[in-house]
Design an enzyme around this catalytic site. Structure first.
Site, PDB file in Angstrom:
ATOM      1  N   SER A  72      83.330  35.521  37.895  1.00 25.38           N
ATOM      2  CA  SER A  72      82.666  36.767  38.262  1.00 25.38           C
ATOM      3  C   SER A  72      83.563  37.941  37.895  1.00 25.38           C
ATOM      4  CB  SER A  72      82.434  36.773  39.772  1.00 25.38           C
ATOM      5  OG  SER A  72      82.160  38.071  40.229  1.00 25.38           O
ATOM      6  N   LYS A  90      87.245  33.261  42.483  1.00 24.60           N
ATOM      7  CA  LYS A  90      86.697  33.433  41.135  1.00 24.60           C
ATOM      8  C   LYS A  90      87.796  33.764  40.127  1.00 24.60           C
ATOM      9  CE  LYS A  90      82.210  32.638  41.480  1.00 24.60           C
ATOM     10  NZ  LYS A  90      81.665  31.377  40.932  1.00 24.60           N
ATOM     11  N   TYR A 139      86.103  35.649  47.850  1.00 30.72           N
ATOM     12  CA  TYR A 139      85.346  35.332  46.633  1.00 30.72           C
ATOM     13  C   TYR A 139      86.131  35.729  45.387  1.00 30.72           C
ATOM     14  CZ  TYR A 139      81.223  35.512  43.492  1.00 30.72           C
ATOM     15  OH  TYR A 139      80.316  35.338  42.479  1.00 30.72           O
TER      16      TYR A 139
HETATM   17  N1  LIG Z   1      74.251  36.886  40.728  1.00 29.01           N
HETATM   18  C1  LIG Z   1      75.352  37.510  40.332  1.00 29.01           C
HETATM   19  O1  LIG Z   1      75.379  38.730  40.152  1.00 29.01           O
HETATM   20  C2  LIG Z   1      76.613  36.729  40.095  1.00 29.01           C
HETATM   21  C3  LIG Z   1      77.716  37.414  39.588  1.00 29.01           C
HETATM   22  C4  LIG Z   1      78.887  36.736  39.335  1.00 29.01           C
HETATM   23  C5  LIG Z   1      78.953  35.364  39.570  1.00 29.01           C
HETATM   24  N2  LIG Z   1      77.884  34.715  40.081  1.00 29.01           N
HETATM   25  C6  LIG Z   1      78.016  33.272  40.318  1.00 29.01           C
HETATM   26  O2  LIG Z   1      76.960  32.605  39.689  1.00 29.01           O
HETATM   27  C7  LIG Z   1      76.736  31.356  40.353  1.00 29.01           C
HETATM   28  C8  LIG Z   1      75.262  31.188  40.635  1.00 29.01           C
HETATM   29  O3  LIG Z   1      74.840  32.164  41.590  1.00 29.01           O
HETATM   30  P1  LIG Z   1      73.384  32.834  41.601  1.00 29.01           P
HETATM   31  O4  LIG Z   1      73.587  34.278  41.497  1.00 29.01           O
HETATM   32  O5  LIG Z   1      72.488  32.140  40.645  1.00 29.01           O
HETATM   33  O6  LIG Z   1      72.970  32.542  43.122  1.00 29.01           O
HETATM   34  P2  LIG Z   1      71.708  31.758  43.757  1.00 29.01           P
HETATM   35  O7  LIG Z   1      71.900  31.818  45.224  1.00 29.01           O
HETATM   36  O8  LIG Z   1      70.446  32.254  43.171  1.00 29.01           O
HETATM   37  O9  LIG Z   1      71.922  30.262  43.242  1.00 29.01           O
HETATM   38  C9  LIG Z   1      73.060  29.506  43.611  1.00 29.01           C
HETATM   39  C10 LIG Z   1      72.646  28.063  43.811  1.00 29.01           C
HETATM   40  O10 LIG Z   1      73.837  27.314  44.171  1.00 29.01           O
HETATM   41  C11 LIG Z   1      73.507  26.423  45.219  1.00 29.01           C
HETATM   42  N3  LIG Z   1      74.676  26.145  46.042  1.00 29.01           N
HETATM   43  C12 LIG Z   1      75.400  27.021  46.781  1.00 29.01           C
HETATM   44  N4  LIG Z   1      76.369  26.379  47.448  1.00 29.01           N
HETATM   45  C13 LIG Z   1      76.270  25.074  47.105  1.00 29.01           C
HETATM   46  C14 LIG Z   1      76.972  23.905  47.481  1.00 29.01           C
HETATM   47  N5  LIG Z   1      77.964  23.955  48.359  1.00 29.01           N
HETATM   48  N6  LIG Z   1      76.616  22.733  46.910  1.00 29.01           N
HETATM   49  C15 LIG Z   1      75.590  22.667  46.024  1.00 29.01           C
HETATM   50  N7  LIG Z   1      74.865  23.726  45.647  1.00 29.01           N
HETATM   51  C16 LIG Z   1      75.198  24.913  46.197  1.00 29.01           C
HETATM   52  C17 LIG Z   1      72.426  27.144  46.044  1.00 29.01           C
HETATM   53  O11 LIG Z   1      71.641  26.217  46.798  1.00 29.01           O
HETATM   54  C18 LIG Z   1      71.642  27.880  44.964  1.00 29.01           C
HETATM   55  O12 LIG Z   1      70.502  27.169  44.527  1.00 29.01           O
HETATM   56  C19 LIG Z   1      77.628  31.378  41.596  1.00 29.01           C
HETATM   57  O13 LIG Z   1      78.819  30.654  41.333  1.00 29.01           O
HETATM   58  C20 LIG Z   1      77.928  32.841  41.768  1.00 29.01           C
HETATM   59  O14 LIG Z   1      79.112  33.063  42.478  1.00 29.01           O
HETATM   60  C21 LIG Z   1      76.714  35.362  40.332  1.00 29.01           C
END
Ligand SMILES: NC(=O)c1ccc[n+]([C@@H]2O[C@H](COP(=O)([O-])OP(=O)(O)OC[C@H]3O[C@@H](n4cnc5c(N)ncnc54)[C@H](O)[C@@H]3O)[C@@H](O)[C@H]2O)c1
Length: 276
Positions: free
Chosen positions: A154, A171, A167
């Protein structure tokens, strides 16, 4: 468009929604057979149904990535179902925000567990099917199959972020892990890269007031970010919009594709230019 992952097998964690779901669908569209893994079984099953309906191949596997027994069970499912592993996407995760002076040990540790310990264990569990498999192919005088790992980081991990000491630390840690794996397994032809996402429209970045929660590790954690912060962040994005899960998935496909064959130990910013 040519299918870039024909005859390959991919695992995507956290693939029930958001970035992971879009990634699983895009990898499948490009010919990969995909293990769609998520904490929640129902959304993982519906992603599999979408992939299958579109003519692709996928199987669901539910479980918590932080469970120590999970990595071996996931690998077993992948190998039993598809016989090999080419692409591992460590995407599962969530946020549990708070200011440093108020953050509990549990809150801090939870982020290390999901964003560092779990990917470490998953990569280690993939060793026999990635490192050892490539080594055997090389010893037999063959070019190893394409194999790579993509870890999701991230912009908070690259630059730090207010309210995210847990976080952002985790990250950032995944970037050190990425470079180390690239250095240890590069000799076997295995690439390891990271993607650092900025603001992508998912459950994680929706309005916190909407009250969506994740139940994990015996806790109910409220997800999302304050609406006014999202508006302010968007104003700082040169492309003038948040990213979509499909934008995010495209970057992961790019790194998994044959066109990234000489890219390893890299962190790709996928931010619309934010923080550039
Ligand atoms: N959305 C953003 O702006 C953003 C930015 C930077 C990084 N990220 C990273 O991207 C990744 C995906 O996030 P997203 O935005 O799609 O969120 P989201 O909540 O839409 O999807 C995340 C998925 O991960 C699953 N999950 C969470 N904890 C878990 C666990 N302990 N075991 C198994 N599954 C688990 C959830 O059930 C969910 O379906 C994450 O690592 C997040 O930190 C997201």
């Amino acid at each position: 468009m040519a299918r870039m992952l024909e005859n390959q097998v991919a695992i995507v964690t956290g693939a029930g929604r958001g970035i992971g779901a879009a990634t699983a669908k895009l990898l499948a569209e490009h010919g990969a057979k995909v293990v769609v893994s998520d904490l929640d079984a129902a959304p993982a099953e519906s992603v599999v149904a979408e992939i299958t309906a579109a003519g692709g191949e996928a199987v669901a596997f539910a479980g918590d990535v932080t469970d120590p027994a999970f990595p071996d069970a996931l690998m077993q499912k992948c190998i039993e179902t598809y016989g090999k592993l080419n692409v591992l996407v460590n995407n599962a995760g969530y946020t549990w925000d708070g200011m440093l002076h108020k953050m509990s040990d549990k809150q801090f540790q939870a982020m290390l567990d999901v964003h560092n310990v779990a990917p470490f264990r998953l990569i280690r569990a993939a060793g026999p099917y990635m490192r050892e498999a490539s080594k055997a192919e090389k010893s037999a005088g063959r070019d190893p199959e394409p194999r790579c790992i993509i870890n999701v980081s991230s912009t908070s991990g690259v630059h730090g972020n207010v309210g995210q000491i847990n976080y952002s630390t985790a990250k950032s840690g995944i970037l050190g892990m990425t470079k180390t794996v690239a250095k240890e397994w590069g000799a076997f032809g295995i690439r390891c890269n990271a993607v650092a996402f900025g603001l992508i429209e998912t459950r994680l970045t929706q309005d916190a007031e909407s009250g969506e929660k994740i139940a994990v590790a015996g806790e109910e954690v409220t997800l999302g970010m304050p609406g006014h912060l999202k508006g302010m962040a968007t104003m700082l994005i040169p492309l003038a919009r948040p990213g979509t899960p499909q934008d995010a998935a495209g970057a992961i496909l790019l790194l998994a594709s044959p066109y990234a064959s000489y890219i390893t130990a890299h962190c790709l910013d996928v931010t619309g230019g934010l923080n550039a």
